[in-house]
Design a protein around this motif. Sequence first.
Motif, mmCIF file in Angstrom:
data_model
loop_
_atom_site.group_PDB
_atom_site.id
_atom_site.type_symbol
_atom_site.label_atom_id
_atom_site.label_comp_id
_atom_site.label_asym_id
_atom_site.label_seq_id
_atom_site.Cartn_x
_atom_site.Cartn_y
_atom_site.Cartn_z
ATOM 1 N N PHE A 142 34.651 58.757 18.046
ATOM 2 C CA PHE A 142 33.376 59.422 17.796
ATOM 3 C C PHE A 142 32.733 58.844 16.532
ATOM 4 C CE2 PHE A 142 35.763 62.399 20.353
ATOM 5 C CZ PHE A 142 34.810 62.989 21.175
ATOM 6 N N PRO A 143 31.433 59.074 16.348
ATOM 7 C CA PRO A 143 30.814 58.727 15.065
ATOM 8 C C PRO A 143 31.533 59.425 13.913
ATOM 9 C CG PRO A 143 29.133 59.197 16.703
ATOM 10 C CD PRO A 143 30.454 59.575 17.324
ATOM 11 N N PHE A 144 31.177 59.075 12.680
ATOM 12 C CA PHE A 144 31.877 59.606 11.515
ATOM 13 C C PHE A 144 31.896 61.129 11.512
ATOM 14 C CE2 PHE A 144 32.211 56.364 7.848
ATOM 15 C CZ PHE A 144 32.693 55.402 8.710
ATOM 16 N N SER A 145 33.069 61.684 11.269
ATOM 17 C CA SER A 145 33.196 63.123 11.045
ATOM 18 C C SER A 145 32.653 63.447 9.665
ATOM 19 C CB SER A 145 34.662 63.537 11.128
ATOM 20 O OG SER A 145 35.396 62.950 10.049
ATOM 21 N N PHE A 146 32.529 64.739 9.373
ATOM 22 C CA PHE A 146 32.087 65.142 8.032
ATOM 23 C C PHE A 146 33.100 64.687 6.981
ATOM 24 C CE2 PHE A 146 31.878 68.737 4.795
ATOM 25 C CZ PHE A 146 30.872 68.125 4.055
ATOM 26 N N TYR A 147 34.389 64.766 7.322
ATOM 27 C CA TYR A 147 35.434 64.309 6.399
ATOM 28 C C TYR A 147 35.233 62.836 6.062
ATOM 29 C CZ TYR A 147 40.002 62.675 4.827
ATOM 30 O OH TYR A 147 41.016 62.069 4.117
ATOM 31 N N TYR A 152 33.228 58.412 2.604
ATOM 32 C CA TYR A 152 32.436 57.181 2.509
ATOM 33 C C TYR A 152 31.524 57.211 1.286
ATOM 34 C CZ TYR A 152 29.173 53.469 3.929
ATOM 35 O OH TYR A 152 28.393 52.325 3.968
ATOM 36 N N PHE A 153 30.854 58.340 1.065
ATOM 37 C CA PHE A 153 29.890 58.435 -0.019
ATOM 38 C C PHE A 153 30.475 59.001 -1.321
ATOM 39 C CE2 PHE A 153 26.920 58.297 3.622
ATOM 40 C CZ PHE A 153 26.071 57.304 3.166
ATOM 41 N N SER A 154 31.754 59.333 -1.288
ATOM 42 C CA SER A 154 32.457 59.829 -2.486
ATOM 43 C C SER A 154 31.764 61.040 -3.106
ATOM 44 C CB SER A 154 32.587 58.706 -3.532
ATOM 45 O OG SER A 154 33.251 57.579 -3.001
ATOM 46 N N PHE A 155 31.343 61.972 -2.272
ATOM 47 C CA PHE A 155 30.736 63.209 -2.782
ATOM 48 C C PHE A 155 31.783 64.021 -3.534
ATOM 49 C CE2 PHE A 155 27.419 62.488 0.401
ATOM 50 C CZ PHE A 155 26.286 62.962 -0.255
ATOM 51 N N SER A 156 31.389 64.599 -4.668
ATOM 52 C CA SER A 156 32.293 65.479 -5.405
ATOM 53 C C SER A 156 32.068 66.941 -5.042
ATOM 54 C CB SER A 156 32.108 65.295 -6.914
ATOM 55 O OG SER A 156 30.758 65.545 -7.287
ATOM 56 N N ASN A 157 30.870 67.257 -4.530
ATOM 57 C CA ASN A 157 30.531 68.625 -4.161
ATOM 58 C C ASN A 157 30.425 68.734 -2.644
ATOM 59 O OD1 ASN A 157 28.439 70.820 -3.428
ATOM 60 N ND2 ASN A 157 29.012 71.356 -5.530
ATOM 61 N N THR A 158 31.275 69.551 -2.061
ATOM 62 C CA THR A 158 31.342 69.649 -0.603
ATOM 63 C C THR A 158 30.043 70.141 0.011
ATOM 64 O OG1 THR A 158 33.733 70.008 -0.584
ATOM 65 C CG2 THR A 158 32.509 70.787 1.332
ATOM 66 N N GLU A 159 29.428 71.159 -0.582
ATOM 67 C CA GLU A 159 28.209 71.723 0.003
ATOM 68 C C GLU A 159 27.046 70.749 -0.068
ATOM 69 O OE1 GLU A 159 28.183 74.314 1.835
ATOM 70 O OE2 GLU A 159 30.269 74.796 1.402
ATOM 71 N N ASN A 160 26.957 69.982 -1.148
ATOM 72 C CA ASN A 160 25.920 68.944 -1.239
ATOM 73 C C ASN A 160 26.154 67.872 -0.169
ATOM 74 O OD1 ASN A 160 24.729 70.236 -3.390
ATOM 75 N ND2 ASN A 160 25.668 68.926 -4.949
ATOM 76 N N ALA A 161 27.425 67.519 0.021
ATOM 77 C CA ALA A 161 27.756 66.538 1.056
ATOM 78 C C ALA A 161 27.365 67.056 2.429
ATOM 79 C CB ALA A 161 29.251 66.227 1.007
#
Length: 398
Positions: A142-147, A152-161
């Motif tokens: 499948f395309p990229f999961s949220f995980y 990939y983008f190295s988000f530190s904040n889950t909700e912002n991601a």
Amino acid sequence: MKLIEREFYLEKLKSVTGTPDIKVITGVRRSGKSKLMDAFIDWIKETDRNANIIHINYNLFEFDSIKIAPALNSYVEEHYQSNKNNFLLIDEVQLCSDFEKVINSFHASEKYDIYITGSNAFLLSSDLATLFTGRVFQLQVFPFSFYEYQKYFSFSNTENAFDSYVKEGGMAGSFVYKSPEEKYSYIKDVFNTLITRDIVQKYKIKNELLLNKLNDFMLDNISSEVSVRKIADTLTSNQEKTNDKTIGSYLDYLCNAFAFYKVRRYDIRGKKYLASQDKYYLADHSFRYAILGTKNMDYGRVYENMVCIELLRRGYEVYTGVLYKKEIDFVAIKQSEKIYIQVSDDISSPETFDREVSPLLSIKDAYPKVLIARTRHEKYLHEGISIINLADFLLNKE
């Protein structure tokens, strides 16, 4: 382009290395099948010093001359080494005419560990037993999961991601573009290519306009119950003459190309599958935005789509449930495991919360019951129902 290791899929390939199965990697166009194959090849090189890797990528012009079965057979046999562990890996195998004959021959010879990728109806799971005489292991990408997106983008904040993932989706090829317009233009082109190449050309469709209208209707109605007759009547009323049989065939074609996934209805009380009013979900929710635009975004439908695809990604059989005329968004089944799931955008109001948990409370068996919503809070329980934040569910924290 930045690459990340897709551990989930790579581990599955590692687990079947050396088995006599024909390993078949399928999925929607541009979902990362070829990159996964490349990563797997790197792993083979690192772990098997006695490996002989025969890798054919039909997306590359250098292999254009071996797109017929006899030529492919000759090429592979010429590169075989009897004193080595021979790995045969072929990207987009359906581009070779009569590919199934030569793959069956390679398998019968017992000389190769075989891995192939494909993106359209030539490699449907329902057809694999017919195509190949040997046992088949299918891995659907499948395309990229949220995980994977957050990694990939190295988000530190889950909700912002999560806010970003909702709008951008998981088509990794779009990540290199800076503006939303460029991202959606790429995604739209991928989807249009999927329609014209994987569907129109393969099935020799003459009424491409009807297919496009059907496609727009389905994009606008993801997660809604639809019937073939209702769609035919709707499109006919819009001055596009059609019938149930044609619409049914076109829907099958869209699913065959992995653009949509059909979810059947399941009668929870009667423990039987129902024949009408299926639901359809997109391989990636970004396709909807790219084709229809982002105005009047229906987050509830998009969230439901995200949960459905995540469940499929994790290997569940997914159905939509019916109990005493009440609808349960998903019944997810994997072997002896069964989970009842409701998905909602916002459950902050008591009325909405009661409406969402009511169908789950009606189910009297002991299987887990879950309400997934954008709570932004840690998991909690309500009368035995687990209330889980959507982002946490997608990250598999719960």
